[in-house]
Every structure is written in structure tokens, then in C-alpha cells.
Design a protein around this motif. Sequence first.
Motif, PDB file in Angstrom:
ATOM      1  N   GLY A  15       0.820  -1.212   0.000  1.00 33.25           N
ATOM      2  CA  GLY A  15       0.000   0.000   0.000  1.00 33.25           C
ATOM      3  C   GLY A  15       0.849   1.255   0.000  1.00 33.25           C
ATOM      4  N   GLY A  16       1.911   1.259   0.802  1.00 34.39           N
ATOM      5  CA  GLY A  16       2.814   2.404   0.821  1.00 34.39           C
ATOM      6  C   GLY A  16       3.516   2.596  -0.511  1.00 34.39           C
ATOM      7  N   GLY A  17       3.910   1.501  -1.125  1.00 38.32           N
ATOM      8  CA  GLY A  17       4.547   1.589  -2.441  1.00 38.32           C
ATOM      9  C   GLY A  17       3.610   2.136  -3.505  1.00 38.32           C
ATOM     10  N   LEU A  18       2.363   1.675  -3.479  1.00 41.44           N
ATOM     11  CA  LEU A  18       1.388   2.185  -4.446  1.00 41.44           C
ATOM     12  C   LEU A  18       1.089   3.665  -4.216  1.00 41.44           C
ATOM     13  N   LEU A  19       1.007   4.065  -2.955  1.00 42.62           N
ATOM     14  CA  LEU A  19       0.791   5.479  -2.648  1.00 42.62           C
ATOM     15  C   LEU A  19       1.972   6.316  -3.131  1.00 42.62           C
ATOM     16  N   TYR A  20       3.182   5.813  -2.922  1.00 42.89           N
ATOM     17  CA  TYR A  20       4.373   6.524  -3.387  1.00 42.89           C
ATOM     18  C   TYR A  20       4.338   6.692  -4.901  1.00 42.89           C
ATOM     19  N   LEU A  21       4.004   5.624  -5.621  1.00 40.73           N
ATOM     20  CA  LEU A  21       3.946   5.707  -7.079  1.00 40.73           C
ATOM     21  C   LEU A  21       2.879   6.699  -7.542  1.00 40.73           C
ATOM     22  N   ALA A  22       1.737   6.689  -6.871  1.00 41.67           N
ATOM     23  CA  ALA A  22       0.676   7.623  -7.243  1.00 41.67           C
ATOM     24  C   ALA A  22       1.089   9.062  -6.970  1.00 41.67           C
ATOM     25  N   MET A  23       1.759   9.289  -5.843  1.00 41.19           N
ATOM     26  CA  MET A  23       2.203  10.646  -5.518  1.00 41.19           C
ATOM     27  C   MET A  23       3.299  11.111  -6.465  1.00 41.19           C
ATOM     28  N   ARG A  24       4.155  10.184  -6.886  1.00 45.64           N
ATOM     29  CA  ARG A  24       5.249  10.545  -7.787  1.00 45.64           C
ATOM     30  C   ARG A  24       4.735  11.013  -9.146  1.00 45.64           C
ATOM     31  N   ARG A  25       3.583  10.503  -9.548  1.00 42.44           N
ATOM     32  CA  ARG A  25       3.007  10.893 -10.837  1.00 42.44           C
ATOM     33  C   ARG A  25       2.232  12.203 -10.757  1.00 42.44           C
ATOM     34  N   ASP A  26       1.866  12.622  -9.549  1.00 44.92           N
ATOM     35  CA  ASP A  26       1.080  13.837  -9.382  1.00 44.92           C
ATOM     36  C   ASP A  26       2.000  15.061  -9.435  1.00 44.92           C
ATOM     37  N   PRO A  27       1.703  16.041 -10.285  1.00 40.24           N
ATOM     38  CA  PRO A  27       2.602  17.205 -10.411  1.00 40.24           C
ATOM     39  C   PRO A  27       2.656  18.082  -9.159  1.00 40.24           C
ATOM     40  N   VAL A  28       1.617  18.071  -8.348  1.00 41.68           N
ATOM     41  CA  VAL A  28       1.612  18.897  -7.133  1.00 41.68           C
ATOM     42  C   VAL A  28       2.323  18.186  -5.989  1.00 41.68           C
ATOM     43  N   LEU A  29       2.092  16.871  -5.845  1.00 39.73           N
ATOM     44  CA  LEU A  29       2.652  16.139  -4.712  1.00 39.73           C
ATOM     45  C   LEU A  29       4.081  15.651  -4.933  1.00 39.73           C
ATOM     46  N   ALA A  30       4.491  15.486  -6.173  1.00 43.57           N
ATOM     47  CA  ALA A  30       5.822  14.941  -6.461  1.00 43.57           C
ATOM     48  C   ALA A  30       6.955  15.732  -5.806  1.00 43.57           C
ATOM     49  N   PRO A  31       6.926  17.065  -5.803  1.00 46.60           N
ATOM     50  CA  PRO A  31       8.032  17.786  -5.152  1.00 46.60           C
ATOM     51  C   PRO A  31       8.101  17.573  -3.639  1.00 46.60           C
ATOM     52  N   MET A  32       7.044  17.059  -3.023  1.00 46.47           N
ATOM     53  CA  MET A  32       7.019  16.872  -1.572  1.00 46.47           C
ATOM     54  C   MET A  32       7.530  15.508  -1.139  1.00 46.47           C
ATOM     55  N   LEU A  33       8.017  14.683  -2.046  1.00 48.33           N
ATOM     56  CA  LEU A  33       8.397  13.313  -1.726  1.00 48.33           C
ATOM     57  C   LEU A  33       9.810  13.159  -1.203  1.00 48.33           C
ATOM     58  N   SER A  34      10.581  14.187  -1.122  1.00 44.85           N
ATOM     59  CA  SER A  34      11.967  14.071  -0.679  1.00 44.85           C
ATOM     60  C   SER A  34      12.029  13.613   0.774  1.00 44.85           C
ATOM     61  N   LEU A  35      12.884  12.633   1.028  1.00 43.40           N
ATOM     62  CA  LEU A  35      13.098  12.172   2.397  1.00 43.40           C
ATOM     63  C   LEU A  35      14.374  12.752   2.992  1.00 43.40           C
ATOM     64  N   ALA A  36      14.953  13.742   2.317  1.00 45.56           N
ATOM     65  CA  ALA A  36      16.186  14.364   2.782  1.00 45.56           C
ATOM     66  C   ALA A  36      15.884  15.218   4.013  1.00 45.56           C
ATOM     67  N   GLY A  37      16.374  14.768   5.157  1.00 47.44           N
ATOM     68  CA  GLY A  37      16.101  15.462   6.412  1.00 47.44           C
ATOM     69  C   GLY A  37      16.666  16.854   6.482  1.00 47.44           C
TER      70      GLY A  37
END
Length: 75
Positions: A15-37
Motif C-alpha cells: 500500500g505504501g509503495g502504491l501510494l508513493y507511485l501515485a504521488m510521484r506521478r502527481d505534479p503537485v505532490l511529487a516535489p514533496m516526496l523528498s526524504l532528505a532530512g
Amino acid sequence: MAGIGAATGLVQLLGGGLLYLAMRRDPVLAPMLSLAGWRTSWPAVRRLLRSGGPTNRPGGVLGPAVVLLLGPEFA
């Protein structure tokens, strides 16, 4: 019981992987995916930590949401 735990963990990972893939394709949410602390907004982290976690009091899990949305006087 070990099988139940393994199945639950597997489903959560999928489920987490699918959510990540869906967010990565979204132009608004994709920039928020960085895990860089080091690029995080520390004031936002402090606000989230200050809001607290689940408690065993009236409001329970919703307590922090009430504080964030309505302010501490409504908690």
C-alpha cells in the motif's frame, strides 16, 4: 500469529509503495516526496511534534487535529 503479522506488514508495504507511485506521478505532490532530512522545514516539524500523539483521554487521536484546526482553547 506470525503469518498474520507478516501478511499485515506485506500489505502495508504494498500500500505504501502504491501510494508513493501515485504521488510521484502527481505534479503537485511529487516535489514533496523528498526524504532528505536536511531539506525539511524545521518549524513545521516542531509544530507537528508539539501537537502530540494519540493519548488515552477524551479526544484521543483527534486531539492533535482539533488543536491544529481550531486552536488549543478547543482541545
